[in-house]
Design an enzyme around this catalytic site. Sequence first.
Site, PDB file in Angstrom:
ATOM      1  N   LYS A 161       0.898  -1.198  -0.087  1.00  7.80           N
ATOM      2  CA  LYS A 161      -0.041   0.074   0.052  1.00  7.80           C
ATOM      3  C   LYS A 161       0.859   1.248   0.158  1.00  7.80           C
ATOM      4  O   LYS A 161       1.793   1.397   0.831  1.00  7.80           O
ATOM      5  CB  LYS A 161      -0.760  -0.097   1.151  1.00  7.80           C
ATOM      6  CG  LYS A 161      -1.906  -1.214   1.141  1.00  7.80           C
ATOM      7  CD  LYS A 161      -3.139  -1.016   0.196  1.00  7.80           C
ATOM      8  CE  LYS A 161      -4.306  -1.720   0.244  1.00  7.80           C
ATOM      9  NZ  LYS A 161      -4.972  -1.584  -0.765  1.00  7.80           N
ATOM     10  N   ASP A 189       0.093  -0.594  -4.723  1.00  5.41           N
ATOM     11  CA  ASP A 189      -1.441   0.019  -4.735  1.00  5.41           C
ATOM     12  C   ASP A 189      -1.669   1.391  -4.012  1.00  5.41           C
ATOM     13  O   ASP A 189      -1.344   1.521  -2.792  1.00  5.41           O
ATOM     14  CB  ASP A 189      -2.347  -0.973  -3.886  1.00  5.41           C
ATOM     15  CG  ASP A 189      -3.727  -0.713  -4.065  1.00  5.41           C
ATOM     16  OD1 ASP A 189      -4.052   0.207  -4.753  1.00  5.41           O
ATOM     17  OD2 ASP A 189      -4.483  -1.274  -3.625  1.00  5.41           O
ATOM     18  N   GLU A 217      -1.370  -0.229  -8.852  1.00  2.82           N
ATOM     19  CA  GLU A 217      -2.739  -0.275  -8.958  1.00  2.82           C
ATOM     20  C   GLU A 217      -3.205   1.116  -8.372  1.00  2.82           C
ATOM     21  O   GLU A 217      -2.623   1.811  -7.446  1.00  2.82           O
ATOM     22  CB  GLU A 217      -3.151  -1.306  -7.833  1.00  2.82           C
ATOM     23  CG  GLU A 217      -4.864  -1.684  -7.831  1.00  2.82           C
ATOM     24  CD  GLU A 217      -5.074  -2.568  -6.900  1.00  2.82           C
ATOM     25  OE1 GLU A 217      -6.390  -2.669  -6.729  1.00  2.82           O
ATOM     26  OE2 GLU A 217      -4.387  -3.468  -6.640  1.00  2.82           O
ATOM     27  N   ASP A 242      -8.921   0.115  -9.902  1.00  6.10           N
ATOM     28  CA  ASP A 242      -9.699  -0.567  -8.820  1.00  6.10           C
ATOM     29  C   ASP A 242     -10.897   0.397  -8.544  1.00  6.10           C
ATOM     30  O   ASP A 242     -11.736   0.405  -8.906  1.00  6.10           O
ATOM     31  CB  ASP A 242      -8.756  -0.654  -7.568  1.00  6.10           C
ATOM     32  CG  ASP A 242      -9.507  -1.015  -6.315  1.00  6.10           C
ATOM     33  OD1 ASP A 242     -10.665  -1.414  -6.707  1.00  6.10           O
ATOM     34  OD2 ASP A 242      -9.026  -1.231  -5.332  1.00  6.10           O
ATOM     35  N   LYS A 266     -14.037  -6.144  -7.747  1.00 11.31           N
ATOM     36  CA  LYS A 266     -14.386  -6.417  -6.191  1.00 11.31           C
ATOM     37  C   LYS A 266     -15.874  -6.542  -5.987  1.00 11.31           C
ATOM     38  O   LYS A 266     -16.516  -5.585  -6.481  1.00 11.31           O
ATOM     39  CB  LYS A 266     -13.850  -5.446  -5.224  1.00 11.31           C
ATOM     40  CG  LYS A 266     -12.330  -5.232  -5.043  1.00 11.31           C
ATOM     41  CD  LYS A 266     -11.922  -4.174  -3.982  1.00 11.31           C
ATOM     42  CE  LYS A 266     -10.517  -4.063  -3.993  1.00 11.31           C
ATOM     43  NZ  LYS A 266      -9.832  -2.743  -3.419  1.00 11.31           N
TER      44      LYS A 266
END
Length: 355
Positions: A161, A189, A217, A242, A266
């Site tokens: 992250k 991400d 991402e 995303d 997702k």
Amino acid sequence: THVTHATFEPLHLPLTEPFAIATGAQHAAENVLVRLTLADGTVGLGEAAPFTAVSGETQGSTLAALESVRGRLLGRDVQAWRPAAEALSDALALAPSARCAVEMALLDALARHHRIPLHVFFGGAGTALDIDMTVTAGDVAHAVTSTRAILGRGIDTLKVKVGALDPDADAARLVAIHQEAPQARLFADANGGYDVAEALAFLKELERADVPLSLFEQPVPASDFAGMAEVTRRSKVPVCADESARSAKDVLRLIREGACHAINIKTMKCGMVEAVTMWNLARAAGLELMVGGMVESVLAMSASAHLAAGLGGFTYADLDTPLFIASHPFQGGAHYAGARLTLDQDAPGHGVTLR
């Protein structure tokens, strides 16, 4: 196959560590359990995982949204699951995790009634996925400690992250992780935490330090399609959308604008039914696929694993959040061993039951 009872209850899931991303952190997953009972006694289970920092949804708003559709659920035939999903999608347009939980419970009830696993329902392509594990946002020391723990589990794809710090500080974390785990496959991400210049600076810094990145991402905010397209055009690393890919309409726009190389599906963003449409669009456009989730227990993650394994064609599986959950009231479902997630070939529905 008609729904006779519907219950919605809070699900408090303590975490082993705060799940920190660029836009905020969760200290416990405050989710919602949906239980639908059919006339023959079959029970279907669904889970909503609202992540306030991502979608603005809360446990309270999710429970309220679910209560608002109780009347539309009772008496519905789960065999007509697509019309049911369409009728609910309008009412739950602003509550995607609630929509997901209802669709999950509807499909679980349908599959259990007919005694078929969800992976068969979705296409029967497979029953296993290779997962990554997340290094949550933090400093260099935290990144190194997390990396050791993840490698210790036998997982060698790390999703880091980034975007909470400046690009140089994030690059330093990736450098430290790469030194600790030179063989590991690395994803970054940003959860929309950078602007275009910062995203490109981050990539440049990694290139200079000779750190191989396999996927980048959501480098820029969800609504910045032009920025996504620019990073995609200028990046040597595949860019995955995303937060920019919340619906089939979004995926169509990303394809038209050349704004990503991959999308992260997702179910909490779009529900189970629209997720299949997004998969079809991405496949037709030649985009790579990732399956991911919010901070979900083994229940919702198993449903997503059935979707991804059943449909097939997923290059990336980011289904690690059950590994961050300290305790939960479920049994069955996806089995985790190292980097391999395996589904029961025969258990009906998503295979998760209450203890």
